[in-house]
Design a protein around this motif. Structure first.
Motif: not given
Length: 326
Positions: A105, A109, A112, A116, A119
């Motif tokens: 994560v 976030i 990059q 997202i 993920m």
């Protein structure tokens, strides 16, 4: 410059960027991921010992930093440690999943590194599946009569084999997701499994080396029972120092593209990748420092600090909410 080549090839790794997967496939993979994360958090909350807090923080920071160090593979390809098997052998499968989730994560976030929307797939492939192999296959083979084995040959063989297996399972899952997103199975599977069979060897060797070093330096960490508070402090200090050292060495990593990027180039779907909608420290660089080795080092050190803080906070919160036992 050589470091610009390195940074250009860093972003993919086994981290799937947005665009590689069709939106329904990427969103669907969030379902098992969220379920497993929920089960992992609950299990850690119920069973975490005092030493789990510093151990989770140290391993998360070390794995984050180690993933910045790509090692060369034949054919102009590189790989890097995933770390799920290592985390789960030391911490158990559930805590290992929490650690890997935090790392992945953070990478997506802040740096990059991975999409997202994608993920959920990345967490499942690189975190949940690999920690499951480490916790439910490797760990039982290394724990005898409720104590971690001291047989170094056994540790080396089990860690190497399951480390290799974890990379292959992650590659199979990634390939399946790509095929569900309308890429040809007859091309994707052989390409992905071929290159990751070699990367898996590096994963296995690094996992075995890390475990053997841990058994030699701090065998008490792997044995049942809690660690005294002063020793936990020493462990946290030493672990953060090692993670920071790995981050400092990051500019020396191989500039060759990683397995997924190599396959994307060869098969012809690299242009499907979408740019991130925002940038904080893209490609492990600090914008004010530009694309330089110093920028990479500083971003790595910042990542180590953030990782320790996030995992420490989550672990402490889970222990604080742990139901009291009569």
């Amino acid at each position: 410059m050589w470091w610009q080549s390195l940074l250009d090839h860093w972003i993919l790794a086994l981290h799937i960027p947005d665009g590689f997967l069709h939106a329904p496939v990427a969103l669907l993979w969030w379902v098992p991921t969220v379920i497993m994360i929920g089960l992992a958090l609950r299990a850690v909350q119920q069973s975490a010992a005092e030493r789990t807090v510093p151990l989770m923080s140290v391993l998360a920071a070390a794995i984050f930093a180690a993933q910045m160090l790509n090692f060369p593979i034949v054919g102009g390809t590189s790989g890097h440690l995933l770390g799920g098997v290592l985390a789960a052998i030391v911490l158990g499968p559930w805590a290992g999943m929490v650690v890997m989730t935090c790392v992945i994560v953070l990478q997506a976030i802040v740096f990059q590194d991975g999409g997202i929307v994608a993920m959920g797939a990345n967490i499942f492939n690189m975190g949940i599946a690999t920690a499951a192999i480490g916790g439910w296959i490797a760990r039982p083979l290394l724990v005898q009569d409720h104590a971690f084995t001291t047989n170094r040959l056994r540790i080396a063989l089990v860690a190497t084999a399951t480390g290799w297996l974890s990379v292959m399972v992650a590659a199979v899952l990634t390939s399946a997701q790509l095929v569900l997103s309308d890429l040809p199975a007859g091309i994707v599977f052989p390409a992905m499994l071929g290159v990751h069979a070699l990367i898996g060897i590096g994963e296995g060797v690094l996992t075995a080396a890390a475990l053997l070093a841990l058994v030699t330096a701090r065998p008490d960490i792997l044995q049942p029972g809690d660690t005294p508070t002063p020793m936990r402090t020493q462990l946290l200090t030493a672990g953060v120092f090692i993670a920071a050292l790995l981050a400092v060495l990051a500019p020396l990593a191989s500039p060759d593209p990683d397995g997924l990027e190599r396959v994307a180039e060869d098969v012809g779907f690299l242009d499907r990748a979408l740019d991130a909608p925002y940038q904080i420290m893209p490609d492990y660089t600090v914008p004010l420092l530009g694309e330089t080795p110093l920028s990479t080092i500083v971003s790595g050190l910042i990542g180590v600090i953030i990782t320790v803080g996030i995992v420490w906070g989550i672990a402490v919160m889970l222990r604080a909410r742990r139901p009291s036992r009569s």
